[in-house]
Scaffold this motif. Structure first.
Motif, PDB file in Angstrom:
ATOM      1  N   TRP A  49     -76.427  -5.008 -72.536  1.00 36.56           N
ATOM      2  CA  TRP A  49     -75.869  -3.658 -72.605  1.00 36.56           C
ATOM      3  C   TRP A  49     -74.757  -3.637 -73.645  1.00 36.56           C
ATOM      4  CZ3 TRP A  49     -75.650  -5.439 -67.193  1.00 36.56           C
ATOM      5  CH2 TRP A  49     -76.826  -5.127 -66.510  1.00 36.56           C
ATOM      6  N   HIS A  50     -74.756  -2.649 -74.504  1.00 36.56           N
ATOM      7  CA  HIS A  50     -73.693  -2.456 -75.486  1.00 36.56           C
ATOM      8  C   HIS A  50     -72.767  -1.379 -74.931  1.00 36.56           C
ATOM      9  CE1 HIS A  50     -72.486  -1.285 -79.876  1.00 36.56           C
ATOM     10  NE2 HIS A  50     -71.477  -1.761 -79.169  1.00 36.56           N
ATOM     11  N   LEU A  51     -71.586  -1.799 -74.494  1.00 40.27           N
ATOM     12  CA  LEU A  51     -70.619  -0.873 -73.900  1.00 40.27           C
ATOM     13  C   LEU A  51     -69.519  -0.552 -74.892  1.00 40.27           C
ATOM     14  CD1 LEU A  51     -70.152  -2.515 -70.371  1.00 40.27           C
ATOM     15  CD2 LEU A  51     -71.839  -0.795 -71.078  1.00 40.27           C
ATOM     16  N   ARG A  52     -69.076   0.695 -74.855  1.00 42.78           N
ATOM     17  CA  ARG A  52     -67.924   1.133 -75.646  1.00 42.78           C
ATOM     18  C   ARG A  52     -66.927   1.764 -74.697  1.00 42.78           C
ATOM     19  NH1 ARG A  52     -72.508   2.586 -78.403  1.00 42.78           N
ATOM     20  NH2 ARG A  52     -72.734   1.696 -80.475  1.00 42.78           N
ATOM     21  N   ARG A  53     -65.645   1.473 -74.922  1.00 43.04           N
ATOM     22  CA  ARG A  53     -64.619   2.110 -74.086  1.00 43.04           C
ATOM     23  C   ARG A  53     -64.680   3.612 -74.343  1.00 43.04           C
ATOM     24  NH1 ARG A  53     -59.778  -0.887 -74.286  1.00 43.04           N
ATOM     25  NH2 ARG A  53     -60.201  -1.639 -72.197  1.00 43.04           N
ATOM     26  N   ASN A  54     -64.841   4.351 -73.272  1.00 43.38           N
ATOM     27  CA  ASN A  54     -65.039   5.788 -73.385  1.00 43.38           C
ATOM     28  C   ASN A  54     -64.164   6.489 -72.353  1.00 43.38           C
ATOM     29  OD1 ASN A  54     -66.132   8.092 -74.404  1.00 43.38           O
ATOM     30  ND2 ASN A  54     -68.082   7.916 -73.333  1.00 43.38           N
ATOM     31  N   GLY A  55     -62.893   6.120 -72.321  1.00 44.72           N
ATOM     32  CA  GLY A  55     -61.985   6.650 -71.311  1.00 44.72           C
ATOM     33  C   GLY A  55     -61.714   5.599 -70.255  1.00 44.72           C
ATOM     34  N   ALA A  56     -60.685   5.837 -69.488  1.00 47.23           N
ATOM     35  CA  ALA A  56     -60.251   4.864 -68.478  1.00 47.23           C
ATOM     36  C   ALA A  56     -61.181   4.876 -67.263  1.00 47.23           C
ATOM     37  CB  ALA A  56     -58.825   5.166 -68.044  1.00 47.23           C
TER      38      ALA A  56
END
Length: 79
Positions: A49-56
């Protein structure tokens, strides 16, 4: 063994731990690759899975907190 050549590279720190993990995490800033461990499947055949920080409070922060907790208990690898 695989990451040994990186020892001594500026900005790179390797640590060793004895924790049982169910995924491998590769993080750079606000992006992370999560390679899920699947019984009977080699890492190259398991989901990534490629995750990006998208808010807390999202999945990125959950995996980042897990990484940080293990990192704190790990010992630095030395030559």
């Amino acid at each position: 063994m695989h990451y040994g050549p990186l020892l001594g590279t500026p900005g790179v720190e390797l640590r060793r731990h004895g924790t049982t993990l169910y995924n491998s995490l590769y993080r750079a800033d606000d992006q992370m690759l999560v390679n899920a461990h699947v019984w009977g499947v080699n890492a190259y055949g398991a989901p990534v899975w490629h995750l990006r920080r998208n808010g807390a409070g999202g999945m990125f922060d959950t995996y980042a907190a897990s990484f940080d907790a293990v990192w704190e208990t790990a010992r630095p690898v030395e030559r």
